[in-house]
Design a protein around this motif. Structure first.
Motif, PDB file in Angstrom:
ATOM      1  N   PRO A 190       0.792  -1.237   0.000  1.00  0.00           N
ATOM      2  CA  PRO A 190       0.000   0.000   0.000  1.00  0.00           C
ATOM      3  C   PRO A 190       0.825   1.289   0.000  1.00  0.00           C
ATOM      4  O   PRO A 190       0.310   2.364  -0.329  1.00  0.00           O
ATOM      5  N   TYR A 228      -1.781  -2.785  -2.581  1.00  0.00           N
ATOM      6  CA  TYR A 228      -1.958  -1.509  -3.284  1.00  0.00           C
ATOM      7  C   TYR A 228      -3.014  -1.619  -4.387  1.00  0.00           C
ATOM      8  O   TYR A 228      -3.831  -0.712  -4.583  1.00  0.00           O
ATOM      9  N   THR A 279       2.736   2.217  -2.091  1.00  0.00           N
ATOM     10  CA  THR A 279       2.750   2.735  -3.462  1.00  0.00           C
ATOM     11  C   THR A 279       1.713   3.831  -3.667  1.00  0.00           C
ATOM     12  O   THR A 279       1.913   4.752  -4.459  1.00  0.00           O
ATOM     13  N   LEU A 280       0.592   3.759  -2.949  1.00  0.00           N
ATOM     14  CA  LEU A 280      -0.492   4.708  -3.186  1.00  0.00           C
ATOM     15  C   LEU A 280      -0.073   6.147  -2.888  1.00  0.00           C
ATOM     16  O   LEU A 280      -0.413   7.065  -3.631  1.00  0.00           O
ATOM     17  N   ASP A 303      -4.578   5.023   2.347  1.00  0.00           N
ATOM     18  CA  ASP A 303      -3.152   4.827   2.051  1.00  0.00           C
ATOM     19  C   ASP A 303      -2.514   3.795   2.982  1.00  0.00           C
ATOM     20  O   ASP A 303      -3.197   3.104   3.743  1.00  0.00           O
TER      21      ASP A 303
END
Lengths: 620, 140
Positions: free
Chosen positions: A244, A315, A246-247, A273
Motif C-alpha cells: 500500500p 496496493y 505505493t499509493l 493509504d
C-alpha cells in the motif's frame, strides 16, 4: 546429479482419469530453468493454436523452479501457465504462501492438468500417490471454506491448497486461483480454466526435500540478502507497510487510478493509504523463506460481512477497489477485497469492471433497470459489493460484467469502449499510463498477458528520465522486464529481491549455487531474450499483431491531473517506443522475432513455426 | 545453562528455522518435514508458533522411553536419542508435553533439537521484523 529440481512432471488427464509421471527434460531445463520459462515451453509444444481456452483442449500447467523451496529469499512461489480465457493468449500467474515448496516436496517440478472431469473433483497429491477425488460437496463453497473443508476431511492441517471459488466454477474471466487463504494467482482467469475442467483445486502434501549443490554458498547468499534488505530503507518500509505504500507515491505523481482512470489523483487518498491499512492490520505474515512479512492481515471495522478479513488490501486493491470506485474508506475496501477473495474474483479485474459500469451509469449508458436496480454511482460501496457478488454468481448484469471489461464494452457499445481500461482484454492495474509515464504505457502494451504491472515496474525509474518524451523508455522497460525473468523462471518472488536492484550476475550466482550448473550473466540475458521471444511467438500464433500492442483509448487523451496536466501521451509516442523495443529484442517492425534472433536463442523449432504467420510481401 | 527460547508473538511464519535446521542436519537437503523445530500455524488468522525442545529439567521423553535410548546431554540440557537403541515406538513423541519431538517422515524415527552442538543455526536466520520487538527465537 542436477540439484534443485525434483526431476519429475506429473500429468493428469481428467477425461481418461490417467495419472502418469514423466522425467523432466534437463536439456530444456538448462535453456528455460523452470517456472515461467519451462512451463511456456511445455505449453508452446503441447497446445495447438486456436483452441478454446475453456474447452477440455486447454491445459493448466502448475510449475515451480529449481530455487523453489530452497534457502533463497522468496522461494515460496508457484506459477500457473495456461491459455487465458480473458485474452485468448499466453497467461502466467503466480502466488506465494507455501503451496509451491510443498509441490516440490511432494516430488514434482510441474503438473499438467488436461481434459475435463465429468463431475467436480479435486486432485490430491501426496508424494508418489495422486488421487482424483470427488468434490461435489465442495462445489459452491468459497475459496476459504474450500481450503478449510479439505484440510478437515483429510485430517491434515499441513496440506497446502490451490483452489477456486464460485467465480471459477461459473467460468468468470476474472476468476482467480487461491492458496493458503490470502495468496492469489489473480489475473487472466486461470480459475475459470480449472472450473471448466470441473476442478475445485489441488491439495498437496510432500515429505521429500530439495537438495542444493553448494549449501554453504546458498546460505551465505541468503544471509547477505537478509542483511542487505534490513539495511535498505525502502525494504524496511515495505516490511512495515506492504505494497500500500505505493499509493502515497502514485497519488502525488498523478497516476493513481481514480474514477475509472478518468483522473490521477484522489481527494480521499489519505483515508486509504499505507497508514490507513497499517491501522487496520492485525497480523503480519510471511511466505515460506521470506523475511518481508508483507502480507498484512486486516480486519474491517464494518460488520456487513460474515467475515471481513483480507490478506491485504494490497496496493492494487486500495487503488482499484478504492480510488477507482471513488471509495475513500479503508474499512469498505477491506470488505470488497474480502468479498473478491472469498468468491474467487481478481480484485484488479473486478475493480475495473465495477468502475467502468459506474461510469456507464453516470453517463446514462446503463440505466437502473439494466443495472438490476443498483444505483451505480461512484462511491456507492453497497452497490459495488452487490455487483461483485452478482459477478461471481453471474446474476443479472453480473453475467456480462464477469466476462471482463473488454467483452462488456463490446456488448454495451455506445462509446463505452473508449473508457474500457484494458490491453488485449486484461484490465489495467493500479497505474495510469500517461504523458508523465509513457514507460508504463509501453509495459502494458508489450506484456504478453495484457495490461499488467508485474513484468516491469518503471514507476520510480521513470522519474529520472526526461519527462513527456519517449527517451530511454524502451531500454528502461527491457532492462526492468529482463531483471525479473530469471526469478520468474527459478521460481522465486521478485518483490524482496527487487529492493536490491539485482543484476544477472546475482541471479546466475544463486541459480548456479542451487543447481550446480554454472550460469553466467550472458546465460541469464539469453534466458530473458529466449523467454520473451518464445512468448511473443506463442501470442503471434494466437493472432497478436503489432496493432494489438496498444492502450485503452482513454490513455491517449490529454492528462487532467498531476505532473502531466495538459500534456498527452500520443499514439506516435507509443509507436516510437514500440519500434525501439522491438529492435532491442531482435524483432522486426511488425513485432515478429527474426529468424536470426530465434536461432541465436536455440529456438530453431520456434523459427520454423513463426514463418507460417509472417505476411508475405505481396499480401499487403 | 543456555536455553533456546521462543516468542511466538514475534514469529511471522517464514519457516527459516525449519529450512536452516533441516539443512544443518543433512549434507545438502532442505526438508522442513525433517526439521527439529517446527512452526505450527493457523494460516487463516496468521498466528504462528515455533515449537522446539524446552530443555525440561525432568524430561518426560526420557522417562517414557522403555529402551533407555534417550539421555540428557549434560552440557546442553537437551535429550539425545541413541538411534542404535531406538525402536521407533514413538512413546517419547507422545510423552513430550510441548509436542517438541518430531517425526522424521523419511526415516520413521523421532527427532529432537540438539542445539547444533551449542551453536543453534535457526536463531541466525530468525528475522526480526520491524513491526516486532525482537526475533522469535533466541539462545541465551
Amino acid at each position: 546429479m542436477v540439484y534443485g529440481y525434483a526431476g519429475k512432471l506429473l500429468r493428469i488427464n481428467l477425461t481418461t482419469r490417467s495419472i502418469t509421471t514423466e522425467m523432466i527434460d534437463y536439456d530444456a531445463a538448462r535453456l528455460f530453468i523452470g517456472g515461467r520459462g519451462y512451463c511456456s515451453w511445455l505449453l508452446f509444444n503441447e497446445l495447438p493454436p486456436g483452441i478454446d481456452p475453456l474447452s477440455p483442449d486447454n491445459k493448466v500447467i502448475y510449475g515451480v523452479g529449481p530455487l523453489t523451496g530452497a534457502p533463497v529469499i522468496g522461494s515460496a512461489k508457484y506459477v500457473i501457465v495456461t491459455k487465458s480465457p480473458q485474452t485468448g493468449l499466453f497467461l502466467d500467474t503466480y502466488a506465494g504462501g507455501s503451496f509451491g515448496p510443498e509441490l516440490k516436496f511432494a516430488g514434482y517440478d510441474f503438473v499438467i492438468i488436461e481434459g475435463k472431469a465429468e463431475q467436480p473433483v479435486y486432485i490430491l497429491i501426496r508424494d508418489d500417490s495422486t488421487e482424483i477425488r470427488d468434490a461435489s460437496h465442495l462445489w459452491g463453497l468459497s475459496t476459504w471454506e474450500a481450503e478449510t473443508r479439505i484440510k478437515k476431511e483429510l485430517g491434515d492441517e499441513t496440506v497446502r491448497l490451490s483452489v477456486i471459488g464460485p467465480a471459477g466454477e461459473r467460468l468468470s474471466n476474472l476468476a482467480l486461483v487461491q492458496s493458503d487463504y490470502y495468496h492469489q494467482c489473480g489475473r487472466g482467469g486461470a480459475g475459470a480454466v480449472l472450473g471448466s475442467k470441473n476442478v475445485k483445486g489441488l491439495a498437496v502434501r510432500g515429505s521429500q526435500g530439495v537438495s542444493v549443490a553448494r549449501p554453504q554458498a546458498v546460505l551465505d547468499l541468503l544471509s547477505d540478502t537478509i542483511k542487505a534488505l534490513n539495511n535498505k530503507k525502502p525494504a524496511v518500509e515495505r516490511m512495515k507497510y506492504g505494497t500500500p505504500l505505493t499509493l502515497n507515491f502514485t497519488n502525488n505523481f498523478g497516476i493513481l487510478p481514480t474514477y475509472n482512470f478518468r483522473e490521477g489523483q484522489f481527494q480521499g487518498a489519505s483515508g486509504i493509504d499505507a497508514y490507513a491499512v497499517r491501522d487496520k492490520t492485525i497480523a503480519d505474515g510471511s511466505c515460506y523463506s521470506c523475511p518481508m512479512g508483507c502480507t498484512k492481515l486486516t480486519q474491517s471495522g464494518l460488520k456487513t460481512l460474515a467475515i471481513s478479513l483480507a490478506g491485504g488490501p494490497e496496493y492494487e486493491a486500495t487503488s482499484l477497489l478504492g480510488s477507482n470506485l471513488g471509495i475513500d474508506s479503508i474499512d469498505k475496501i477491506i470488505c470488497l477485497n474480502s468479498l473478491c477473495d472469498s468468491l474467487g474474483l481478481d480484485v484488479i479485474g473486478a475493480g475495473n469492471v465495477v468502475a467502468w459500469a459506474m461510469e456507464c451509469y453516470e453517463r446514462g449508458i446503463i440505466n437502473k433497470e439494466y443495472s438490476s436496480g443498483l444505483d451505480l454511482r461512484f462511491g456507492n460501496y453497497e452497490a459495488a459489493a452487490k455487483l461483485i457478488e452478482m459477478m461471481a454468481y453471474r446474476e443479472g448484469i453480473g453475467d456480462l460484467l464477469t466476462q471482463g471489461v473488454r467483452r462488456a464494452a463490446q456488448v454495451i457499445g455506445q462509446g463505452s469502449e473508449e473508457f474500457a481500461m484494458h490491453v488485449k482484454g486484461l484490465e489495467y492495474p493500479g497505474y495510469r499510463p500517461g504523458p508523465r509515464s509513457p514507460g508504463f504505457g509501453l509495459v502494458y502494451a508489450i506484456t504478453e498477458r495484457g495490461g499488467c504491472h508485474r513484468r516491469a515496474w518503471p514507476v520510480i525509474e521513470e522519474q529520472n528520465l526526461e519527462p513527456f518524451t519517449t527517451e530511454g523508455r524502451a531500454q528502461m522497460v527491457k532492462r526492468l522486464y529482463d531483471q525479473r525473468i530469471p526469478w520468474h523462471c527459478a521460481v522465486t518472488c521478485d518483490l524482496p529481491i527487487l529492493n536490491l536492484d539485482p543484476d544477472h550476475d546475482l541471479a546466475a550466482e544463486v541459480i548456479s549455487a542451487v543447481t550446480g550448473w554454472e550460469f553466467s550473466w550472458k546465460d541469464m540475458q539469453d534466458l530473458c531474450d529466449r523467454v520473451a521471444s518464445l512468448l511473443r511467438v506463442f501470442n503471434i500464433r494466437e493472432g497478436v499483431r503489432r496493432e494489438d500492442d496498444s492502450l485503452a483509448a482513454r490513455s491517449f487523451e490529454p492528462d487532467n491531473s498531476g505532473a502531466g496536466i495538459g500534456r498527452t501521451l500520443t499514439k506516435q509516442m507509443l509507436d516510437e517506443m514500440l519500434d525501439e523495443y522491438y529492435s532491442l529484442r531482435g524483432w522486426d517492425k511488425d513485432g515478429f522475432p527474426t529468424d536470426e534472433t530465434l536461432l541465436r536463442l536455440c529456438l530453431n523449432k520456434v523459427a520454423n513455426e513463426v514463418g507460417k504467420y509472417r505476411s508475405s510481401p505481396g499480401e499487403e | 545453562m543456555k536455553k533456546l527460547t521462543v516468542d511466538s508473538g514475534a514469529c511471522i511464519g517464514c519457516h527459516f528455522c525449519e529450512i536452516v535446521c533441516s539443512l544443518a542436519h543433512s549434507d545438502n537437503e532442505v526438508n522442513p518435514r525433517r526439521a527439529r523445530i517446527r512452526v505450527h500455524e493457523d494460516i487463516f488468522n496468521k498466528v504462528f508458533k515455533p515449537v522446539v525442545c524446552q530443555q525440561c529439567k525432568k524430561a518426560q521423553c526420557i522417562e517414557a522411553c522403555e529402551q533407555d535410548a534417550i539421555h540428557k546431554d549434560p552440557k546442553l540440557g537437551v535429550p539425545v536419542i541413541d538411534y542404535q537403541k531406538c525402536t521407533a515406538c514413538l512413546s517419547c513423541l507422545k510423552a513430550c508435553p510441548f509436542g517438541a519431538i518430531f517425526y522424521d517422515e523419511r526415516e520413521g524415527l523421532p527427532l529432537v533439537c540438539d542445539l547444533c552442538g551449542g551453536d543453534p543455526q535457526c536463531i541466525k536466520f530468525c528475522p526480526k521484523h520491524p513491526m516486532k520487538l525482537n526475533a522469535a527465537l533466541s539462545y541465551a
